[in-house]
Motif scaffolding. Structure first.
Motif, PDB file in Angstrom:
ATOM      1  N   GLN A  47       0.850  -1.188   0.000  1.00  0.00           N
ATOM      2  CA  GLN A  47       0.000   0.000   0.000  1.00  0.00           C
ATOM      3  C   GLN A  47       0.890   1.244   0.000  1.00  0.00           C
ATOM      4  O   GLN A  47       1.764   1.383   0.854  1.00  0.00           O
ATOM      5  CB  GLN A  47      -0.925   0.021   1.217  1.00  0.00           C
ATOM      6  N   TYR A  48       0.627   2.130  -0.950  1.00  0.00           N
ATOM      7  CA  TYR A  48       1.388   3.375  -1.040  1.00  0.00           C
ATOM      8  C   TYR A  48       0.767   4.415  -0.117  1.00  0.00           C
ATOM      9  O   TYR A  48      -0.374   4.817  -0.294  1.00  0.00           O
ATOM     10  CB  TYR A  48       1.404   3.889  -2.474  1.00  0.00           C
ATOM     11  N   LEU A  53       5.838   3.111   2.579  1.00  0.00           N
ATOM     12  CA  LEU A  53       5.272   1.949   1.911  1.00  0.00           C
ATOM     13  C   LEU A  53       4.827   0.979   3.001  1.00  0.00           C
ATOM     14  O   LEU A  53       5.626   0.577   3.849  1.00  0.00           O
ATOM     15  CB  LEU A  53       6.336   1.302   1.017  1.00  0.00           C
ATOM     16  N   TYR A  74      11.031   1.525  -5.317  1.00  0.00           N
ATOM     17  CA  TYR A  74      10.201   2.444  -4.541  1.00  0.00           C
ATOM     18  C   TYR A  74      11.002   3.719  -4.287  1.00  0.00           C
ATOM     19  O   TYR A  74      11.981   3.724  -3.550  1.00  0.00           O
ATOM     20  CB  TYR A  74       9.772   1.805  -3.221  1.00  0.00           C
ATOM     21  N   ARG A  75      10.598   4.796  -4.939  1.00  0.00           N
ATOM     22  CA  ARG A  75      11.287   6.083  -4.824  1.00  0.00           C
ATOM     23  C   ARG A  75      12.785   5.905  -5.083  1.00  0.00           C
ATOM     24  O   ARG A  75      13.191   5.502  -6.153  1.00  0.00           O
ATOM     25  CB  ARG A  75      10.962   6.745  -3.494  1.00  0.00           C
ATOM     26  N   ALA A 107       9.720   6.474   3.232  1.00  0.00           N
ATOM     27  CA  ALA A 107       9.893   7.032   1.891  1.00  0.00           C
ATOM     28  C   ALA A 107      11.312   7.545   1.662  1.00  0.00           C
ATOM     29  O   ALA A 107      11.755   7.623   0.513  1.00  0.00           O
ATOM     30  CB  ALA A 107       8.882   8.158   1.671  1.00  0.00           C
TER      31      ALA A 107
END
Length: 351
Positions: A47-48, A53, A74-75, A107
């Motif tokens: 789930q963002y 995350l 992710y990023r 993040a």
């Protein structure tokens, strides 16, 4: 071992097998996206969040086992994720061998990291509601003549539901009904079996229509093909190169709402697959009214004529110039073939 899900787009209702469907493919975007979403969002429960995350895995007992999701970007970081067990509760969550209290990746994380999730092996509970597969009845094919709507009886039908202009008006055990002859109406019939399951409704049948037709060959060069079944003196070819803008003068006899459609042929492909539907923009002068589509009607079926979708619009009484044009947004998935033959335009007052 890693788990692999099929990317087939269609399945047989009886058994869930991809074999035996009308058409199928292993690389369609919608099935690929659905498969990836199942892995990411359900099995791994990714789930963002605005600043992190979050992981909330759900693995049914039937799909128990070990699986991995590697090179997950992710990023500013890349995650190699392992998932063990089944259930929807996490026993332990670790990153780079270090146990973390919450299943969350911040993040701001950078670099490559190993994430390991172990589930508690709990069964999710609940029962699958298995029922016998049941197939709806075939679609009725009603015809309208002399204020009567009639159709061939459907084997297994207990009764028929009658739809007028999108609303149910009655049910009957007969295979015909008398309908009003004045005013524009569209009728559909739905067959209902003894279990109460309804069939699909038929393509609407028009009763009491008042229309005018305009031959396309009156405003453009007639197509030089040996096709049959057209009205008037011929038909007109439209493609990405030919007749990309047709101007059709019409005379609207009274203020009202009108439906505009076209009798056409498109033999560039079958009806169940491929991507050679012709698409055009319909305008009243410079005012865009809508989009007209001319789907394929069968391979080589250039003498098979039918009607496009109707575009509805309000018109004032008087003369209008309707324009059928090929715009950049009328491109189809094929990219090369965007072609049809136009027989005539039909202008029908519906209210």
């Amino acid at each position: 071992a890693a788990m692999f899900l099929t990317n087939k787009e269609n399945f047989v209702a009886d058994n869930g097998d991809y074999k035996g469907t009308q058409i199928n493919s292993s690389n369609m975007l919608w099935s690929l996206a659905g498969s990836i979403a199942m892995v990411h969002k359900i099995l791994f429960g990714i789930q963002y969040m605005p600043d992190a995350l979050l992981f909330n895995p759900t693995v049914p007992y039937a799909l128990r086992g070990n699986r991995s999701l590697t090179n997950f970007a992710y990023r500013n970081c890349v995650l190699n994720i392992e998932l063990q067990g089944y259930g929807n509760s996490i026993s332990s969550f670790s990153m780079d061998g270090k146990i973390m209290h919450n299943p969350v990746i911040p993040a701001k994380l950078k670099g490559t990291h190993a994430v390991k999730i172990i589930l508690v092996n709990n069964k999710l509970g609940g029962e699958v509601n298995e029922v016998q597969n049941h197939i709806a009845l075939p679609v009725a094919v009603p015809v309208y003549s002399d204020v009567t709507l009639s159709w061939a009886g459907i084997e297994g039908a207990k009764e028929y539901k009658i739809i007028r202009n999108g609303r149910e008006i009655s049910t009957t055990k007969e295979t015909k009904i008398v309908v009003p002859g004045s005013g524009y109406s569209e009728y559909q019939v739905i067959a209902i079996d003894k279990q109460g399951t309804e069939s699909f409704a038929n393509e609407p049948v028009i009763a009491g229509e008042k229309n005018k037709t305009y031959e396309i060959e009156d405003v453009a060069e007639t197509g030089d093909y040996p096709y049959k079944g057209f009205s008037g003196k011929g038909f007109v070819e439209i493609s990405k190169e030919k007749n990309t803008r047709l101007q059709l003068p019409v005379n609207i006899e009274a203020d009202g709402v009108y439906a505009i459609d076209f009798r056409y042929a498109n033999g560039n492909g079958p009806t169940n697959t491929e991507n050679k539907c012709a698409i055009r923009t319909l305008s009243d002068g410079s005012h865009v009214l809508g989009t007209v589509v001319f789907p394929q009607r069968g391979v080589g079926e250039w003498s098979n004529w039918g009607f496009s979708n109707p575009v509805q619009s309000a018109f004032k009484k008087g003369k209008h110039i309707l324009v059928v044009s090929y715009k950049s947004w009328n491109e189809n998935m094929n990219g090369t073939i965007n072609q049809a033959m136009l027989d005539y335009m039909r202008v029908t007052k519906i209210r």
